[in-house]
Structure formats: structure tokens, C-alpha cells
Design an enzyme around this catalytic site. Sequence first.
Site, PDB file in Angstrom:
ATOM      1  N   HIS A 245     -11.877  11.688   4.375  1.00 59.74           N
ATOM      2  CA  HIS A 245     -12.114  11.908   5.801  1.00 59.74           C
ATOM      3  C   HIS A 245     -12.316  13.404   6.057  1.00 59.74           C
ATOM      4  O   HIS A 245     -12.074  14.234   5.190  1.00 59.74           O
ATOM      5  CB  HIS A 245     -10.924  11.382   6.615  1.00 59.74           C
ATOM      6  CG  HIS A 245     -10.828   9.890   6.604  1.00 59.74           C
ATOM      7  ND1 HIS A 245      -9.970   9.208   5.778  1.00 59.74           N
ATOM      8  CD2 HIS A 245     -11.494   8.947   7.315  1.00 59.74           C
ATOM      9  CE1 HIS A 245     -10.115   7.911   5.979  1.00 59.74           C
ATOM     10  NE2 HIS A 245     -11.022   7.715   6.905  1.00 59.74           N
TER      11      HIS A 245
ATOM     12  N   GLY B  92       0.813  -1.218   0.000  1.00 62.82           N
ATOM     13  CA  GLY B  92       0.000   0.000   0.000  1.00 62.82           C
ATOM     14  C   GLY B  92       0.841   1.260   0.000  1.00 62.82           C
ATOM     15  O   GLY B  92       0.468   2.252   0.636  1.00 62.82           O
TER      16      GLY B  92
ATOM     17  N   TYR C 294     -15.948  -1.979   7.479  1.00 62.05           N
ATOM     18  CA  TYR C 294     -14.503  -1.775   7.576  1.00 62.05           C
ATOM     19  C   TYR C 294     -13.980  -2.310   8.909  1.00 62.05           C
ATOM     20  O   TYR C 294     -12.958  -2.999   8.975  1.00 62.05           O
ATOM     21  CB  TYR C 294     -14.225  -0.278   7.456  1.00 62.05           C
ATOM     22  CG  TYR C 294     -12.780   0.129   7.508  1.00 62.05           C
ATOM     23  CD1 TYR C 294     -11.911  -0.154   6.464  1.00 62.05           C
ATOM     24  CD2 TYR C 294     -12.285   0.857   8.597  1.00 62.05           C
ATOM     25  CE1 TYR C 294     -10.593   0.252   6.506  1.00 62.05           C
ATOM     26  CE2 TYR C 294     -10.968   1.273   8.645  1.00 62.05           C
ATOM     27  CZ  TYR C 294     -10.125   0.973   7.598  1.00 62.05           C
ATOM     28  OH  TYR C 294      -8.814   1.376   7.649  1.00 62.05           O
TER      29      TYR C 294
ATOM     30  N   TRP D 111     -20.442  18.778   7.740  1.00 59.45           N
ATOM     31  CA  TRP D 111     -21.443  17.724   7.940  1.00 59.45           C
ATOM     32  C   TRP D 111     -21.699  17.480   9.431  1.00 59.45           C
ATOM     33  O   TRP D 111     -20.775  17.588  10.258  1.00 59.45           O
ATOM     34  CB  TRP D 111     -20.963  16.401   7.353  1.00 59.45           C
ATOM     35  CG  TRP D 111     -20.823  16.403   5.866  1.00 59.45           C
ATOM     36  CD1 TRP D 111     -21.171  17.394   4.985  1.00 59.45           C
ATOM     37  CD2 TRP D 111     -20.245  15.349   5.076  1.00 59.45           C
ATOM     38  NE1 TRP D 111     -20.861  17.020   3.710  1.00 59.45           N
ATOM     39  CE2 TRP D 111     -20.299  15.767   3.722  1.00 59.45           C
ATOM     40  CE3 TRP D 111     -19.710  14.096   5.375  1.00 59.45           C
ATOM     41  CZ2 TRP D 111     -19.822  14.971   2.686  1.00 59.45           C
ATOM     42  CZ3 TRP D 111     -19.231  13.306   4.343  1.00 59.45           C
ATOM     43  CH2 TRP D 111     -19.299  13.739   3.008  1.00 59.45           C
TER      44      TRP D 111
ATOM     45  N   SER E 200      -7.433   0.158  12.909  1.00 61.28           N
ATOM     46  CA  SER E 200      -8.064   1.480  12.937  1.00 61.28           C
ATOM     47  C   SER E 200      -8.794   1.636  14.267  1.00 61.28           C
ATOM     48  O   SER E 200      -9.244   0.649  14.855  1.00 61.28           O
ATOM     49  CB  SER E 200      -9.071   1.559  11.802  1.00 61.28           C
ATOM     50  OG  SER E 200      -9.976   2.618  12.017  1.00 61.28           O
ATOM     51  N   SER E 201      -8.964   2.890  14.694  1.00 58.54           N
ATOM     52  CA  SER E 201      -9.690   3.111  15.954  1.00 58.54           C
ATOM     53  C   SER E 201     -11.177   2.772  15.829  1.00 58.54           C
ATOM     54  O   SER E 201     -11.866   2.649  16.844  1.00 58.54           O
ATOM     55  CB  SER E 201      -9.520   4.557  16.419  1.00 58.54           C
ATOM     56  OG  SER E 201      -9.958   5.444  15.420  1.00 58.54           O
ATOM     57  N   CYS E 202     -11.677   2.584  14.601  1.00 61.30           N
ATOM     58  CA  CYS E 202     -13.108   2.264  14.465  1.00 61.30           C
ATOM     59  C   CYS E 202     -13.410   0.803  14.788  1.00 61.30           C
ATOM     60  O   CYS E 202     -14.569   0.394  14.749  1.00 61.30           O
ATOM     61  CB  CYS E 202     -13.627   2.632  13.093  1.00 61.30           C
ATOM     62  SG  CYS E 202     -13.067   1.544  11.802  1.00 61.30           S
TER      63      CYS E 202
ATOM     64  N   GLY F 299      -0.709   4.768  -0.704  1.00 66.39           N
ATOM     65  CA  GLY F 299      -1.740   5.302   0.197  1.00 66.39           C
ATOM     66  C   GLY F 299      -1.129   6.294   1.194  1.00 66.39           C
ATOM     67  O   GLY F 299       0.097   6.471   1.238  1.00 66.39           O
TER      68      GLY F 299
ATOM     69  N   ASP G 144     -23.282  11.904  12.071  1.00 69.86           N
ATOM     70  CA  ASP G 144     -22.213  12.282  13.008  1.00 69.86           C
ATOM     71  C   ASP G 144     -21.233  11.136  13.217  1.00 69.86           C
ATOM     72  O   ASP G 144     -20.069  11.351  13.540  1.00 69.86           O
ATOM     73  CB  ASP G 144     -22.810  12.630  14.373  1.00 69.86           C
ATOM     74  CG  ASP G 144     -23.127  14.113  14.511  1.00 69.86           C
ATOM     75  OD1 ASP G 144     -22.607  14.907  13.706  1.00 69.86           O
ATOM     76  OD2 ASP G 144     -23.899  14.455  15.429  1.00 69.86           O
TER      77      ASP G 144
ATOM     78  N   LYS H 228     -11.175  -5.227   9.667  1.00 69.25           N
ATOM     79  CA  LYS H 228      -9.955  -4.953  10.448  1.00 69.25           C
ATOM     80  C   LYS H 228      -9.871  -5.868  11.681  1.00 69.25           C
ATOM     81  O   LYS H 228      -8.781  -6.339  12.033  1.00 69.25           O
ATOM     82  CB  LYS H 228      -9.900  -3.478  10.862  1.00 69.25           C
ATOM     83  CG  LYS H 228      -9.606  -2.538   9.706  1.00 69.25           C
ATOM     84  CD  LYS H 228      -8.174  -2.702   9.224  1.00 69.25           C
ATOM     85  CE  LYS H 228      -7.818  -1.805   8.080  1.00 69.25           C
ATOM     86  NZ  LYS H 228      -6.480  -2.076   7.521  1.00 69.25           N
TER      87      LYS H 228
ATOM     88  N   PRO I 198      -4.061   2.751  14.711  1.00 71.43           N
ATOM     89  CA  PRO I 198      -3.953   4.216  14.669  1.00 71.43           C
ATOM     90  C   PRO I 198      -5.297   4.903  14.823  1.00 71.43           C
ATOM     91  O   PRO I 198      -6.330   4.377  14.411  1.00 71.43           O
ATOM     92  CB  PRO I 198      -3.372   4.490  13.273  1.00 71.43           C
ATOM     93  CG  PRO I 198      -3.671   3.299  12.460  1.00 71.43           C
ATOM     94  CD  PRO I 198      -3.892   2.137  13.404  1.00 71.43           C
TER      95      PRO I 198
HETATM   96  O1  GFB Z   1     -13.483  11.576   9.126  1.00 67.83           O
HETATM   97  P1  GFB Z   1     -14.841  11.016   9.016  1.00 67.83           P
HETATM   98  O2  GFB Z   1     -15.387  10.883   7.634  1.00 67.83           O
HETATM   99  O3  GFB Z   1     -14.948   9.602   9.684  1.00 67.83           O
HETATM  100  O4  GFB Z   1     -15.859  11.973   9.821  1.00 67.83           O
HETATM  101  P2  GFB Z   1     -15.138   8.964  11.141  1.00 67.83           P
HETATM  102  C1  GFB Z   1     -15.603  12.428  11.114  1.00 67.83           C
HETATM  103  C2  GFB Z   1     -16.681  13.409  11.548  1.00 67.83           C
HETATM  104  O5  GFB Z   1     -16.548  14.612  10.773  1.00 67.83           O
HETATM  105  C3  GFB Z   1     -18.120  12.933  11.338  1.00 67.83           C
HETATM  106  C4  GFB Z   1     -17.813  15.021  10.288  1.00 67.83           C
HETATM  107  O6  GFB Z   1     -18.883  13.355  12.435  1.00 67.83           O
HETATM  108  C5  GFB Z   1     -18.545  13.697  10.078  1.00 67.83           C
HETATM  109  O7  GFB Z   1     -19.937  13.897   9.972  1.00 67.83           O
HETATM  110  N1  GFB Z   1     -17.655  15.840   9.077  1.00 67.83           N
HETATM  111  C6  GFB Z   1     -17.950  17.158   8.987  1.00 67.83           C
HETATM  112  C7  GFB Z   1     -17.215  15.438   7.869  1.00 67.83           C
HETATM  113  N2  GFB Z   1     -17.755  17.610   7.745  1.00 67.83           N
HETATM  114  C8  GFB Z   1     -17.284  16.568   7.018  1.00 67.83           C
HETATM  115  C9  GFB Z   1     -16.871  16.432   5.664  1.00 67.83           C
HETATM  116  O8  GFB Z   1     -16.922  17.363   4.853  1.00 67.83           O
HETATM  117  N3  GFB Z   1     -16.392  15.198   5.292  1.00 67.83           N
HETATM  118  C10 GFB Z   1     -16.339  14.136   6.163  1.00 67.83           C
HETATM  119  N4  GFB Z   1     -15.854  12.966   5.728  1.00 67.83           N
HETATM  120  N5  GFB Z   1     -16.753  14.246   7.452  1.00 67.83           N
HETATM  121  C11 GFB Z   1     -13.950   7.019  10.021  1.00 67.83           C
HETATM  122  C12 GFB Z   1     -14.381   5.710   9.423  1.00 67.83           C
HETATM  123  O9  GFB Z   1     -14.977   7.443  10.803  1.00 67.83           O
HETATM  124  O10 GFB Z   1     -12.816   6.881  10.822  1.00 67.83           O
HETATM  125  C13 GFB Z   1     -13.253   5.033   8.761  1.00 67.83           C
HETATM  126  O11 GFB Z   1     -15.426   5.949   8.536  1.00 67.83           O
HETATM  127  C14 GFB Z   1     -12.000   5.046   9.612  1.00 67.83           C
HETATM  128  O12 GFB Z   1     -13.633   3.734   8.465  1.00 67.83           O
HETATM  129  C15 GFB Z   1     -11.703   6.388  10.205  1.00 67.83           C
HETATM  130  O13 GFB Z   1     -12.106   4.101  10.626  1.00 67.83           O
HETATM  131  C16 GFB Z   1     -10.543   6.360  11.158  1.00 67.83           C
HETATM  132  O14 GFB Z   1     -14.082   9.423  12.098  1.00 67.83           O
HETATM  133  O15 GFB Z   1     -16.536   9.159  11.634  1.00 67.83           O
END
Ligand code: GFB
Length: 313
Positions: free
Chosen positions: A181, A12, A138, A204, A109-111, A15, A271, A142, A165
Site C-alpha cells: 500500500h 491471519g 477484492y 504514483w 475494507s473501505s474499498c 498479517g 489514482d 469482501k 477498516p
Molecule cells: O494504498 P494504495 O495502493 O491503495 O494507493 P488504494 C493509494 C493511493 O496512493 C493511490 C497512490 O492513488 C496510488 O496511486 N500512490 C502513490 C501509491 N505512490 C504510491 C506507491 O508507491 N505505492 C502505492 N501502492 N500507491 C487499496 C485497495 O486501494 O485500499 C485495497 O487496492 C484495499 O484492496 C485498500 O482495499 C484499503 O487506497 O487505492
Amino acid sequence: MMQRHSRIYIAGHRGLVGAALYRYLSQQGYTCLLTTPRAELDLRWEPAVRDWFDQHQPEYVFLAAAKVGGILANATYPVDFLQDNLQIQTNIIYHSYRTGVKKLLFLGSSCIYPKFAPQPIKEEYLLTGALEPTNEWYAIAKISGIKLCQAYRQQYGWSAICAMPTNLYGIGDHFDLKTSHVLPALLRKFHEAKIRQEPSVTVWGTGTPRREFLYVDDLADACVFLMQHYDAAEIINVGTGTDLSIGELAHLIQKITEYAGEIIYDSSKPDGTPRKLLDVSRLHGLGWQARTPLALGIQKTYEWYVTYAQGNP
Ligand code: GFB
């Protein structure tokens, strides 16, 4: 111990994490870094992975290859997030073991932790509660990777270790607004709103979820540290030990990008997990700590985005 001339495979390497590992290991003087572009090796295809390991015979493996994405990508492509990741990791773990790899580091991943895990999240909270639905595909992939590493250690005494991480960001991130993200998405949104002189930026969700962010070059440093100094079945968290709300993150990015308009919250978007802060005391106990303050890491990422990544998300 991994030596400067050891044959090291970074799965990877294009990435976010793999590229940071490549940069870090090169800077540290490791001279035999093995990488193969996706177009030449589909890691989901077992016969190709078998041939690759037979031919290249790595001694150490960093398993950073994975289908990744933000909250919306996870919900939109559940098959890719579950099936691709299961295939990639199973192929690499099995053929690493089969061909005599000395040690493998698997990145989780922390998820993987329960949605409502007590905070900060200790490693032992794994599998103590229900997962967050937006990323369960996901997470289950993991968790399977972790269990496969632990199974190989238990059944065959093989040195596979698992690092977990927290949310990552940095140079080499993806800025596609639908699949990325939050941190790269907000950098891009605020930057474009500034350039286009738009009156507001939409964030969001409610802005209240809390997240912890680790600069990816710090993660690369931690991975090499663990490869050299850690050899146990237990998973190990990698983070900074501090978090902030998405609203606070938005204000910080607004400041760094020098955007003068308003922030609007779109609560029709999910959220996700209310809070995700890792307990990093196990890693601190081994002698490793993150170095890059969040504002500095975001500044560096922003400079990289403005210089290299625009128009190429
Ligand atoms: O980073 P994110 O997409 O993933 O979103 P997670 C984190 C928070 O940011 C959520 C908000 O509450 C989203 O609603 N947010 C606000 C946004 N604005 C935005 C935007 O424009 N884009 C995005 N993407 N989010 C991920 C997992 O969860 O964490 C993955 O989906 C992975 O699988 C990663 O494990 C570490 O933190 O919620």
C-alpha cells in the site's frame, strides 16, 4: 462476553492486522490465543479448515486472514484477490458456525463502497453504486463475506459481526514496492532515496486522491471493543474521521524521513478512488475513538522499518 481464558482464534496472525490483534490481546491478558502458521494450515483448503476447527474448538474468531495488497497488486492478481479470499472466508465462517463458535468478527475494507460514494462514507452506502475497478475483485470478495455473515445471523441467529477498516498501516506492514500500500511504499522510497542521496522520489498517480489512514494497533483495540460491545447485522466503519491527499502524505513522510530531495508524480500510474473517508459516527456513538495521531503512527512505523524490516519486505 469474551473472557481472559476464552479460546480465541486469530486467523491471519502473521498479517498486519492479525499480528496487531495478537499483540493487543496478549497485552490485555488473554491467555488462550490460537494461531496456526500458513505452512501447517492452508485456509483455502476446506478439509484442512474443517479438521482444524474440530481439533481446536475456538469460542471466538477474529477473521483477519486475507490476500491483501495495494492498488497495483489488486490489478495484477485478480484471481488471488477474488478466489483466495472467497475460499478463506467461506471456510472459516462455515466451520466457525458448525463447531459452535460463540461470536465471529469479519474484517472487511473501505474499498467495498462505491467509487463515487458521497463523503464521508456511511455504512448504508454499501451496494448503492459501481465499485472502483482497480480493486473490484477484492471488494466483491469482501462484500460476499459481509453478506455471508449477515445471512448466518438472519437464518440461524448466529453472532457474526463485520468491521470495515479504512486504509491501515503500522508495525508489521509489507514494504514491497510493487505490491504494498501507499504508506509503507512511500516510507521505503523516501528512506532509500535519503540513504542513496538520490535527487528525487517518484509518487504514483497525481497526488490528489485523498485517503484516511488508521494505525493498526488502534484497529486491534477497536476489534476487541466491537467483539465485546457490538452485536448487530449492520456493518460498522472503523477509521479516524480525517483524511489527507497523497501529496500531503508524501510531504509528511518526506519530513519524518528527513529527505531533502524533490517529489515527482508519475501520472501514468492509477489514482484509484478519488476519495475514501469513512463516516465513523456509528462507532463514536458506541464510545470508541482512534487514539494515534498520523504523524506519531508513521514515526513508529518508520522506526520499526529501519530497525526490523529492511531487506525483509
Ligand atoms: O494504498 P494504495 O495502493 O491503495 O494507493 P488504494 C493509494 C493511493 O496512493 C493511490 C497512490 O492513488 C496510488 O496511486 N500512490 C502513490 C501509491 N505512490 C504510491 C506507491 O508507491 N505505492 C502505492 N501502492 N500507491 C487499496 C485497495 O486501494 O485500499 C485495497 O487496492 C484495499 O484492496 C485498500 O482495499 C484499503 O487506497 O487505492
